[in-house]
Design an enzyme around this catalytic site. Structure first.
Site, PDB file in Angstrom:
ATOM      1  N   GLY A 235      35.334  13.916   3.082  1.00 44.17           N
ATOM      2  CA  GLY A 235      35.125  14.598   1.791  1.00 44.17           C
ATOM      3  C   GLY A 235      34.960  16.101   1.882  1.00 44.17           C
ATOM      4  NE  ARG A 295      40.823  16.363  -4.717  1.00 46.72           N
ATOM      5  CZ  ARG A 295      40.801  17.653  -4.376  1.00 46.72           C
ATOM      6  NH1 ARG A 295      40.218  18.042  -3.258  1.00 46.72           N
ATOM      7  NH2 ARG A 295      41.347  18.554  -5.147  1.00 46.72           N
ATOM      8  CG  HIS A 299      48.514  14.619   1.809  1.00 46.88           C
ATOM      9  ND1 HIS A 299      48.789  15.653   0.951  1.00 46.88           N
ATOM     10  CD2 HIS A 299      47.415  14.997   2.498  1.00 46.88           C
ATOM     11  CE1 HIS A 299      47.908  16.621   1.125  1.00 46.88           C
ATOM     12  NE2 HIS A 299      47.062  16.247   2.049  1.00 46.88           N
TER      13      HIS A 299
HETATM   14  C1  LIG Z   1      42.781  18.011   3.758  1.00 48.44           C
HETATM   15  S1  LIG Z   1      41.052  17.982   3.995  1.00 48.44           S
HETATM   16  C2  LIG Z   1      40.538  17.110   2.558  1.00 48.44           C
HETATM   17  C3  LIG Z   1      39.098  17.355   2.255  1.00 48.44           C
HETATM   18  C4  LIG Z   1      38.599  16.744   0.962  1.00 48.44           C
HETATM   19  N1  LIG Z   1      38.820  15.329   0.904  1.00 48.44           N
HETATM   20  C5  LIG Z   1      39.245  17.421  -0.211  1.00 48.44           C
HETATM   21  O1  LIG Z   1      40.099  16.824  -0.860  1.00 48.44           O
HETATM   22  O2  LIG Z   1      38.925  18.586  -0.478  1.00 48.44           O
HETATM   23  C6  LIG Z   1      40.897  16.765   5.264  1.00 48.44           C
HETATM   24  C7  LIG Z   1      39.463  16.458   5.622  1.00 48.44           C
HETATM   25  O3  LIG Z   1      39.449  15.414   6.590  1.00 48.44           O
HETATM   26  C8  LIG Z   1      38.414  15.669   7.487  1.00 48.44           C
HETATM   27  N2  LIG Z   1      38.640  14.934   8.723  1.00 48.44           N
HETATM   28  C9  LIG Z   1      39.636  15.133   9.633  1.00 48.44           C
HETATM   29  N3  LIG Z   1      39.505  14.247  10.636  1.00 48.44           N
HETATM   30  C10 LIG Z   1      38.422  13.476  10.354  1.00 48.44           C
HETATM   31  C11 LIG Z   1      37.794  12.394  11.004  1.00 48.44           C
HETATM   32  N4  LIG Z   1      38.271  11.929  12.163  1.00 48.44           N
HETATM   33  N5  LIG Z   1      36.726  11.843  10.428  1.00 48.44           N
HETATM   34  C12 LIG Z   1      36.242  12.303   9.248  1.00 48.44           C
HETATM   35  N6  LIG Z   1      36.794  13.337   8.574  1.00 48.44           N
HETATM   36  C13 LIG Z   1      37.871  13.917   9.116  1.00 48.44           C
HETATM   37  C14 LIG Z   1      38.495  17.178   7.671  1.00 48.44           C
HETATM   38  O4  LIG Z   1      37.303  17.687   8.249  1.00 48.44           O
HETATM   39  C15 LIG Z   1      38.729  17.637   6.240  1.00 48.44           C
HETATM   40  O5  LIG Z   1      37.520  17.839   5.558  1.00 48.44           O
END
Ligand SMILES: C[S@@+](CC[C@H](N)C(=O)[O-])C[C@H]1O[C@@H](n2cnc3c(N)ncnc32)[C@H](O)[C@@H]1O
Length: 391
Positions: A235, A295, A299
């Site tokens: 998130g 969210r 993708h």
């Molecule tokens: C594109 S961002 C989307 C963030 C948020 N859901 C939004 O829509 O603003 C992807 C998110 O996935 C998190 N993320 C990446 N790898 C992860 C993992 N292994 N476990 C938990 N979160 C992760 C990142 O830190 C980042 O906050």
């Protein structure tokens, strides 16, 4: 006769402009229709020049941002001449004239007389700090990857890219780590990217505008303060948890933000939200939540990886649980250019993709899931809540 006719038609168009609706949705509709008509009217000379010179607009806009030209004109109460602009920017007048002449030719500024300029509606937009950061982000980070794309696809024999460790961005920047890790070590690019992300859907609907969370996810068996109602998986710093709390201030039950430890450490204050470090590749620790919300996560990944993330949630679900996937659902025909260009941005940067409903079904099928319903909350980009349950 022909001249009179065209003059009449231009006058009619000007009257449409003057009477353009003020509300953003109708204005957008009119803009889309007029843009479509302009392209259909376009002759071959204009087509070739417009398409061939597309990269130049972003390049000159970046020069204008560096010189502060948009800012200076947007903050001036009267038109400014080259002397004023030279004093304020320190740039050579001959160069300034060339830059401003180009900017005026594409309406990024308005020319009011010889060597005199004022802000246009476009200047006002581009002078905003978050949007100026977007000009820098797209020029410095996206454009080099777009430039690399044709050769990348040729070399990979026109296979759809799926490997984040082998993307046009990696080639353009000659890196051997995923772009999202590389950018964390480059504060200038990170700041521009974050500013751009925060503004690029400005003015669009948000998911609770179309999706009634309480009716969809909190009906049925009783919710107590211990019931987990909303788990935002990956998130970020908690914008969606905050949105949920703002829209449903009286919601019962636990609202939980999950992300990697550094992200959770930077989260917004978020009163009433539990912050939990959790790696989404590992089993989901919150069992039986009413909604597991994700969210803009899936993708970023090809189907197999996406299904692996989803399976961690399936194992935690109970009979009242749903997964809410907040992503674009591309239409089968007539994809808006703003949605199509985002799909190419995902391809170039991350070897990732936006999906149609059929492609979502195929991914979900691999995790033993199916779509219950799709609620579109932003027509242009087809931002949607996909309500997902086990098969
Ligand atoms: C594109 S961002 C989307 C963030 C948020 N859901 C939004 O829509 O603003 C992807 C998110 O996935 C998190 N993320 C990446 N790898 C992860 C993992 N292994 N476990 C938990 N979160 C992760 C990142 O830190 C980042 O906050």
């Amino acid at each position: 006769m022909a001249t009179t006719n065209v003059e009449t038609q231009i006058a009619q168009l000007q009257s449409i402009l003057q009477n353009a609706p003020k509300d953003p949705a109708s204005r957008q509709k009119l803009y889309d229709a007029v843009s479509d008509m302009a392209l259909k009217l376009e002759g071959s000379g204009d087509t070739m020049q417009r398409v061939c010179y597309l990269p130049l607009q972003l390049s000159v806009a970046n020069i204008a941002v560096d010189l502060g030209l948009f800012d200076i004109l947007a903050n001036s109460t009267s038109p400014l001449g080259l002397d004023d602009l030279q004093k304020k920017t320190g740039a050579d007048q001959v160069l300034l004239r060339r830059v401003l002449r180009y900017l005026a030719s594409v309406n990024m500024v308005e020319e009011t007389g010889a060597d005199t300029f004022k802000a246009s509606n476009i200047t006002q937009t581009l002078s905003r700090p978050l949007i100026a950061a977007g000009l820098r982000h797209n020029f410095n980070m996206c454009a080099p990857a777009f430039q690399e794309l044709p050769k990348f696809l040729k070399d990979t024999k026109y296979q759809n890219p799926y490997d984040v460790m082998n993307s046009p961005f990696q080639r353009a920047f000659q890196i051997d780590e995923p772009p999202f890790l590389w950018v964390l070590k480059h504060p200038y690019h990170l700041e521009n990217a974050n500013k751009w992300m925060s503004v690029q859907r400005e003015g669009s609907n948000e998911w609770p505008d179309a999706f009634n969370f309480e009716a969809e996810c909190c009906a049925g068996s009783k919710i107590t303060p211990e019931t987990p109602v909303f788990v935002d998986v990956g998130g970020g710093i908690g914008h969606q948890c905050q949105l949920l709390k703002d829209r449903y201030p009286n919601i019962q039950g636990r609202v939980i933000l999950q992300d990697q430890p550094p992200m959770v450490a930077q989260a917004l204050p978020l009163p009433g939200v539990e912050k939990m470090a959790h790696d989404f590749w590992t089993p989901e620790p919150v069992k039986g939540a009413r909604a597991y919300y994700m969210r803009n996560i899936l993708h970023d990944y090809p189907d197999e990886a996406g299904a692996k993330i989803l399976r961690q949630l399936v194992d935690a679900m109970d009979k009242d649980s749903v997964i809410l996937i907040d992503e674009m659902v591309l239409p089968t025909t007539g994809t808006h250019w703003r949605a199509a260009q985002l799909d190419f941005t995902m391809m170039s940067a991350m070897a990732a993709m936006e999906r149609t409903e059929q492609q979502w079904k195929e991914l979900l099928d691999k995790a033993g899931l199916k779509i219950k319903k799709v609620v579109v909350y932003n027509e242009q980009l087809r931002d949607s809540i996909i309500v997902v349950v086990p098969k």
